[in-house]
Enzyme design. Structure first.
Site, mmCIF file in Angstrom:
data_model
loop_
_atom_site.group_PDB
_atom_site.id
_atom_site.type_symbol
_atom_site.label_atom_id
_atom_site.label_comp_id
_atom_site.label_asym_id
_atom_site.label_seq_id
_atom_site.Cartn_x
_atom_site.Cartn_y
_atom_site.Cartn_z
ATOM 1 N N TYR A 1 -2.311 -0.502 9.844
ATOM 2 C CA TYR A 1 -2.623 -0.675 8.541
ATOM 3 C C TYR A 1 -1.009 -0.197 8.094
ATOM 4 O O TYR A 1 -0.393 -0.946 7.325
ATOM 5 C CB TYR A 1 -3.610 0.070 8.056
ATOM 6 C CG TYR A 1 -3.694 -0.280 6.424
ATOM 7 C CD1 TYR A 1 -4.377 -1.450 6.119
ATOM 8 C CD2 TYR A 1 -3.127 0.672 5.576
ATOM 9 C CE1 TYR A 1 -4.661 -1.530 4.694
ATOM 10 C CE2 TYR A 1 -3.251 0.365 4.375
ATOM 11 C CZ TYR A 1 -3.926 -0.717 3.978
ATOM 12 O OH TYR A 1 -3.881 -0.806 2.370
ATOM 13 N N SER B 1 0.795 -1.144 -0.021
ATOM 14 C CA SER B 1 0.148 -0.023 0.074
ATOM 15 C C SER B 1 0.749 1.294 0.083
ATOM 16 O O SER B 1 2.057 1.253 0.526
ATOM 17 C CB SER B 1 -0.952 0.005 1.216
ATOM 18 O OG SER B 1 -1.487 1.115 1.410
#
Length: 188
Positions: A75, A62
């Site tokens: 995350y 990501s």
């Protein structure tokens, strides 16, 4: 599991997190976002290497694992660890006798996933796969950071802007429009 040519480790949840959140929340996010990738590589990797044929392991990262924006610390941390794991995996695979299996990090940017309604400027999963397969065929590994304002050309076609380009051909080389810390041989 030795018959696969391409293993795609795409594991992510983002239920929200805080630095002072519960241990259960931290554990769940890390189990899926990091350990899902590690487990996939460990289960399929030996079979890919052992068969002696070309193959690839692609781990989905990501942009948040690179830029570390505020708001989702667990995350971000898990996706940064996926990047580090993929760097280590690529290095180890390059050291393997015969070197026929490669590791790649895919950071697709804004992509409509699951049952979410498609958003203007977001990629659809099949577009990400088509782009990835084209880049793998070229021998490159592309780490893509798509900003919604750059995701369509004048004709309305979705385009992957060259925010980040990462190749494992002779070690990790990085060309980037954003400053990143040079480490592990990454060259800005």
């Amino acid at each position: 599991f030795g018959g696969a040519d391409l293993v795609m480790n795409n594991a992510a949840i983002q239920p929200g997190s805080t630095l002072f959140g519960s241990a259960e929340s931290w554990t769940r996010i890390l189990e899926v976002n990091l350990w899902g990738v590690i487990n996939g590589a460990q289960v399929f990797g030996p079979g890919l290497v052992g068969r002696g044929k070309p193959g690839a392991i692609v781990n989905t990262g990501s942009k948040q694992g690179i830029t570390n924006p505020p708001g989702h610390p667990v995350y971000n941390m898990a996706k940064a660890a996926v990047r580090s794991f993929t760097e280590a995996l690529a290095y180890d695979l390059r050291q393997t006798e015969g070197h026929r299996v490669s590791a790649h990090l895919l950071v697709p940017g804004w992509t409509t996933t699951g049952t979410a309604e498609p958003q203007e400027g977001a990629w659809m999963p099949d577009q990400v796969v088509d782009y990835l397969m084209g880049k793998l065929a070229e021998g490159a590994v592309t780490l893509c950071g798509v900003r919604s304002s750059e995701s369509q050309d004048a004709a309305g076609s979705r385009q992957m802007p060259p925010s980040f380009l990462l190749t494992a051909a002779s070690g990790w080389r990085l060309a980037s429009s954003a400053p990143l810390y040079p480490r592990f041989g990454l060259l800005p």
